[in-house]
Write a protein that holds these residues in place. Structure first.
Motif, mmCIF file in Angstrom:
data_model
loop_
_atom_site.group_PDB
_atom_site.id
_atom_site.type_symbol
_atom_site.label_atom_id
_atom_site.label_comp_id
_atom_site.label_asym_id
_atom_site.label_seq_id
_atom_site.Cartn_x
_atom_site.Cartn_y
_atom_site.Cartn_z
ATOM 1 N N VAL A 49 69.655 26.170 20.063
ATOM 2 C CA VAL A 49 68.425 25.939 19.296
ATOM 3 C C VAL A 49 67.409 27.041 19.579
ATOM 4 C CG1 VAL A 49 66.422 24.417 19.049
ATOM 5 C CG2 VAL A 49 68.726 23.451 19.054
ATOM 6 N N GLU A 50 67.253 27.395 20.846
ATOM 7 C CA GLU A 50 66.288 28.440 21.207
ATOM 8 C C GLU A 50 66.666 29.781 20.576
ATOM 9 O OE1 GLU A 50 66.265 28.394 25.439
ATOM 10 O OE2 GLU A 50 65.016 26.588 25.587
ATOM 11 N N ARG A 51 67.948 30.080 20.594
ATOM 12 C CA ARG A 51 68.403 31.352 20.020
ATOM 13 C C ARG A 51 68.155 31.393 18.511
ATOM 14 N NH1 ARG A 51 74.402 33.900 21.214
ATOM 15 N NH2 ARG A 51 74.680 34.969 19.216
ATOM 16 N N ALA A 52 68.440 30.283 17.828
ATOM 17 C CA ALA A 52 68.226 30.242 16.380
ATOM 18 C C ALA A 52 66.742 30.220 16.041
ATOM 19 C CB ALA A 52 68.924 29.019 15.801
ATOM 20 N N ALA A 53 65.941 29.528 16.864
ATOM 21 C CA ALA A 53 64.508 29.409 16.586
ATOM 22 C C ALA A 53 63.809 30.761 16.611
ATOM 23 C CB ALA A 53 63.862 28.462 17.597
ATOM 24 N N ALA A 54 64.395 31.720 17.321
ATOM 25 C CA ALA A 54 63.784 33.059 17.366
ATOM 26 C C ALA A 54 63.733 33.688 15.971
ATOM 27 C CB ALA A 54 64.569 33.948 18.330
ATOM 28 N N LEU A 55 64.657 33.280 15.089
ATOM 29 C CA LEU A 55 64.671 33.833 13.733
ATOM 30 C C LEU A 55 63.514 33.299 12.881
ATOM 31 C CD1 LEU A 55 68.500 33.612 12.902
ATOM 32 C CD2 LEU A 55 67.239 35.485 13.964
ATOM 33 N N LEU A 56 62.851 32.237 13.362
ATOM 34 C CA LEU A 56 61.751 31.641 12.599
ATOM 35 C C LEU A 56 60.413 32.328 12.859
ATOM 36 C CD1 LEU A 56 62.559 27.852 13.236
ATOM 37 C CD2 LEU A 56 63.234 29.235 11.262
ATOM 38 N N ARG A 57 60.315 33.076 13.936
ATOM 39 C CA ARG A 57 59.014 33.624 14.351
ATOM 40 C C ARG A 57 58.339 34.486 13.294
ATOM 41 N NH1 ARG A 57 61.554 35.241 20.086
ATOM 42 N NH2 ARG A 57 61.673 33.135 20.995
ATOM 43 N N PRO A 58 59.085 35.358 12.578
ATOM 44 C CA PRO A 58 58.397 36.154 11.550
ATOM 45 C C PRO A 58 57.731 35.312 10.470
ATOM 46 C CG PRO A 58 60.568 37.069 12.035
ATOM 47 C CD PRO A 58 60.498 35.746 12.717
ATOM 48 N N TRP A 59 58.121 34.058 10.373
ATOM 49 C CA TRP A 59 57.564 33.176 9.343
ATOM 50 C C TRP A 59 56.536 32.216 9.913
ATOM 51 C CZ3 TRP A 59 58.980 34.934 4.764
ATOM 52 C CH2 TRP A 59 60.148 35.703 4.702
ATOM 53 N N GLY A 60 56.163 32.459 11.164
ATOM 54 C CA GLY A 60 55.141 31.620 11.775
ATOM 55 C C GLY A 60 55.593 30.199 12.024
ATOM 56 N N ALA A 61 56.894 30.002 12.219
ATOM 57 C CA ALA A 61 57.428 28.656 12.414
ATOM 58 C C ALA A 61 58.062 28.528 13.793
ATOM 59 C CB ALA A 61 58.471 28.346 11.337
ATOM 60 N N THR A 62 57.987 27.338 14.341
ATOM 61 C CA THR A 62 58.666 27.014 15.598
ATOM 62 C C THR A 62 59.319 25.650 15.451
ATOM 63 O OG1 THR A 62 56.659 26.007 16.497
ATOM 64 C CG2 THR A 62 57.060 28.321 17.047
ATOM 65 N N VAL A 63 60.302 25.396 16.304
ATOM 66 C CA VAL A 63 60.956 24.087 16.312
ATOM 67 C C VAL A 63 60.131 23.166 17.200
ATOM 68 C CG1 VAL A 63 63.050 22.794 16.859
ATOM 69 C CG2 VAL A 63 63.221 25.099 15.917
ATOM 70 N N ALA A 64 59.453 22.200 16.583
ATOM 71 C CA ALA A 64 58.622 21.278 17.351
ATOM 72 C C ALA A 64 59.475 20.264 18.102
ATOM 73 C CB ALA A 64 57.652 20.561 16.420
ATOM 74 N N GLU A 65 60.512 19.723 17.444
ATOM 75 C CA GLU A 65 61.429 18.776 18.063
ATOM 76 C C GLU A 65 62.781 18.878 17.378
ATOM 77 O OE1 GLU A 65 61.788 17.229 20.570
ATOM 78 O OE2 GLU A 65 59.835 16.678 21.399
ATOM 79 N N TYR A 66 63.810 18.404 18.057
ATOM 80 C CA TYR A 66 65.137 18.404 17.445
ATOM 81 C C TYR A 66 66.004 17.315 18.058
ATOM 82 C CZ TYR A 66 67.226 20.548 21.620
ATOM 83 O OH TYR A 66 67.680 20.790 22.890
ATOM 84 N N THR A 67 66.996 16.909 17.318
ATOM 85 C CA THR A 67 68.070 16.063 17.831
ATOM 86 C C THR A 67 69.321 16.409 17.038
ATOM 87 O OG1 THR A 67 68.719 13.819 18.457
ATOM 88 C CG2 THR A 67 67.645 14.084 16.315
ATOM 89 N N SER A 68 70.407 15.684 17.252
ATOM 90 C CA SER A 68 71.681 16.063 16.632
ATOM 91 C C SER A 68 72.572 14.848 16.457
ATOM 92 C CB SER A 68 72.397 17.104 17.501
ATOM 93 O OG SER A 68 72.734 16.526 18.768
ATOM 94 N N GLN A 69 73.612 15.046 15.680
ATOM 95 C CA GLN A 69 74.690 14.058 15.586
ATOM 96 C C GLN A 69 75.974 14.773 15.206
ATOM 97 O OE1 GLN A 69 75.770 11.774 12.316
ATOM 98 N NE2 GLN A 69 74.099 12.410 10.956
ATOM 99 N N ALA A 70 77.104 14.170 15.566
ATOM 100 C CA ALA A 70 78.410 14.646 15.112
ATOM 101 C C ALA A 70 78.761 13.845 13.867
ATOM 102 C CB ALA A 70 79.464 14.450 16.199
ATOM 103 N N ASP A 71 78.695 14.471 12.717
ATOM 104 C CA ASP A 71 78.933 13.805 11.440
ATOM 105 C C ASP A 71 80.421 13.876 11.101
ATOM 106 O OD1 ASP A 71 79.089 12.902 8.844
ATOM 107 O OD2 ASP A 71 77.293 13.949 8.156
ATOM 108 N N THR A 72 81.070 12.731 11.118
ATOM 109 C CA THR A 72 82.511 12.700 10.851
ATOM 110 C C THR A 72 82.835 11.933 9.580
ATOM 111 O OG1 THR A 72 82.731 10.742 12.281
ATOM 112 C CG2 THR A 72 83.091 12.904 13.292
ATOM 113 N N LYS A 73 81.851 11.746 8.722
ATOM 114 C CA LYS A 73 82.111 11.031 7.459
ATOM 115 C C LYS A 73 82.998 11.859 6.540
ATOM 116 C CE LYS A 73 77.728 10.168 6.505
ATOM 117 N NZ LYS A 73 77.034 10.450 7.765
#
Length: 610
Positions: free
Chosen positions: A461-485
């Motif tokens: 998440v931290e590595r991907a969030a670095a791509l948001l900085r030029p757009w003035g965005a940060t990841v405030a919170e996150y969670t996940s799931q394994a979607d097997t549908k």
């Protein structure tokens, strides 16, 4: 749950296995009874054998064991270890050091674990004699199954079995998954005929490293021999679902091959073409049946419809695989699911003596001749450390109802090694305990053999969030799931983004203009995948067993709603932490109802077999 002290498990009433289907089975069942009835004596003998065999190793000499083989000395001198503790020794072996470092016998190969360390597969050293031990456990499976399902010698098993890519260490030793090692061994390739273990899949198809060609040939042969099939299976539940998905995608080609009696040119492997050529004959009636069953789009009960004599599905549905049970019930038409064996790269542990039980009731009996087993008492939320937690419990002294982390000492040289599996004692067979697999320690996400923990997810998440900085965005919170549908399953990451004041375009919370561009968010998906461990990336690139990672952006305030929901169900506000993985359906529904937009990884991450 009440805890019962098993002070004398041998005195407990245990139903003797039997009657056996044949004389050969009777010998195997008697062996199981002997091993489990004398579990403590067998464990004492196994430890003495291991310590004698490895007495001159650098590792045991370091701890001053001085040739002792008794439990008291062993426990007083040898400490518990993790993979990271042993990594320097393992790396020396991998680099070509052939001295007796961990094992008194030569290391024959490394078994690559599905667990990872620093993003790379763990390398488990093994010795040639371990193949005999694994074969011994395999030989016990059918005698037990024959107690519950008669007549399995009158037909065949349709098993989707695969080898995975392998590499060599700098010192020249093979490094490959444990099942790849077994399928490529003489134990499997030159196995004697056994009417209870006849497969529809040619060995050439199983040993083909090309996943498409292997699956195509195995499915085709299973269709040709459909009326002889008495059981359908794969190692993991996810593997069987991938086979069904393959049938959904390729039934037209398969039916065309059967109708014409000519194998598609898409399969180029010479050994497969020769093996399938011996079986394939024009059969218009079978081709029409396949078309009739598959063309309508109704896949409920498809296994029983195409393979009508199937008695059960043979798949692992414990642990992370439990998420696939509803889907298997749909495709299998409610057929029983048999979970037969408990094993890992470190050691093969035991088997299910009641394989036709319901998936939620599966317990494995540890077979005491496979290694020396100890158990670390486990309590949720407890830290590893204190003397009380360091007191390991012997195999026969575990208590019903309690949970433990499995610790193993193997013939190949692992000593008091923490496997990372959390088990709960459900009972005893004679003096040997039966365990329910609870979970893999520290694993958040898993689709198949992949295991992603919280630290890995956070780093991605931290590595991907670095791509948001030029757009003035940060990841405030996150969670996940394994979607097997859907098949294959995939990781879903929920992001709540914080936009800096004045950044982006457009007005109104949650509108498209306030978010970074879609191509940036897709790049974030791929960046997260690039940050994942090698097992995940191999599953994406080579095996196709995991689908593209998805980021679902939720509207502002969603994670506050998530907290409110948890508090309404009794969580303490002082102790509340955002869960980094969610499985509870109402929480997933809440998150999905707040999704603003979703993006998938546009391509596969980088992966190479070496």
């Amino acid at each position: 749950m009440a805890v019962l002290k098993a002070t004398s498990p041998t005195a407990a009433a245990t139903t003797k296995l039997g009657p056996a289907a044949c004389e050969k089975d009777a010998e195997k069942l008697a062996f199981i009874e002997e091993m489990t009835a004398n579990a403590d004596q067998v464990q004492e003998r196994v430890l003495a054998e291991i310590l004698t065999q490895n007495s001159e190793t650098e590792y045991l000499r370091r701890y001053g064991l001085n040739g002792a083989t008794d439990r008291v000395t062993f426990k007083s001198k040898i400490t518990m270890v993790t993979y990271e503790d042993l990594q320097p020794e393992i790396q020396r072996i991998a680099n070509g050091d052939r001295t007796a470092i961990l094992s008194g016998h030569p290391i024959s190969e490394f078994l690559t674990s599905s667990g990872t360390s620093a993003g790379e597969r763990k390398l488990m050293p093994t010795i040639q004699a371990e193949l005999d031990r694994r074969q011994l456990l395999y030989s016990l499976l059918m005698p037990v199954m024959n107690l519950y399902v008669p007549g399995l010698d009158k037909g065949k098993g349709l098993y989707f079995l695969f080898v995975k890519s392998e590499s060599r260490t700098p010192g020249g030793l093979p490094a490959r998954p444990v099942l790849t090692s077994y399928y490529k061994s003489d134990h499997f390739r030159s196995r004697p005929f056994d009417p209870y273990n006849v497969y529809t899949s040619p060995t050439a198809a199983i040993l083909c490293a090309d996943a498409f060609q292997s699956m195509y040939a195995q499915m085709l042969c299973g269709l040709i021999d459909r009326l002889a099939v008495l059981r359908v299976g794969a190692v993991f539940a996810s593997g069987l679902l991938r086979a069904i998905r393959f049938l959904q995608l390729h039934w037209r080609d398969l039916a065309a091959d059967i109708s014409s009696g000519v194998l598609t040119p898409k399969v180029t492997d010479p050994a497969i073409r020769e093996a399938v050529g011996d079986l394939l004959r024009p059969d218009a009636t079978l081709a029409e049946l396949i078309e009739a069953e598959c063309a309508g789009g109704d896949w409920a009960g498809i296994v029983k419809r195409i393979w009508p004599n199937t008695q059960y599905l043979d798949v692992i549905v414990t642990g992370a695989m439990a998420q696939y049970i509803p889907t298997l019930e749909y495709y299998g038409g409610g057929m029983p699911m048999a979970c037969t064996m408990y094993a890992s790269s470190e050691c093969y542990f035991g088997l299910n003596l009641r394989p036709m039980c319901k998936p939620g009731e599966v317990s494995y009996t540890i077979m005491p001749m496979m290694g020396y087993f100890e158990f670390l008492p486990h309590e949720e939320g407890s830290a590893v450390g204190g003397a009380a937690l360091q007191q390991l419990v012997d195999l026969v002294d575990v208590e019903v109802g309690k949970q433990y982390e499995l610790v193993v000492t193997t013939y190949a040289g692992l000593c008091r090694y923490r496997v990372g599996d959390i088990l709960q004692v459900t009972g005893f067979h004679n003096a040997a305990p039966e365990f329910r697999f609870v979970r893999r320690k520290n694993v958040l996400l898993s689709i198949e053999s992949d295991k992603t923990d919280e630290a890995e997810l956070q780093g991605a998440v931290e590595r991907a969030a670095a791509l948001l900085r030029p757009w003035g965005a940060t990841v405030a919170e996150y969670t996940s799931q394994a979607d097997t549908k859907a098949i294959p399953g995939h990781y879903v990451i929920y992001w709540e983004l914080l936009m800096k004041e004045g950044e982006g375009e457009g007005e109104g919370e949650g509108e498209r203009g306030r978010l970074p561009p879609a191509e940036t968010l897709r790049a974030c998906c791929l960046e997260m995948e690039e940050a994942m461990n090698t097992v995940y990336r191999q599953s994406r690139v080579a095996d196709g067993s995991i689908g593209p990672l998805e980021i679902r952006v939720v509207r502002a305030g969603t994670f506050e709603e998530l907290m409110d929901y948890s508090l309404s169900r009794g969580a303490s506000i002082n102790q509340y932490k955002v869960p980094r993985c969610v499985t509870f359906p109402p929480i997933i529904e809440l998150l999905d109802s707040r999704v603003v937009e979703a993006h998938f990884s546009p391509s596969c991450p980088k992966w190479a077999p070496h």
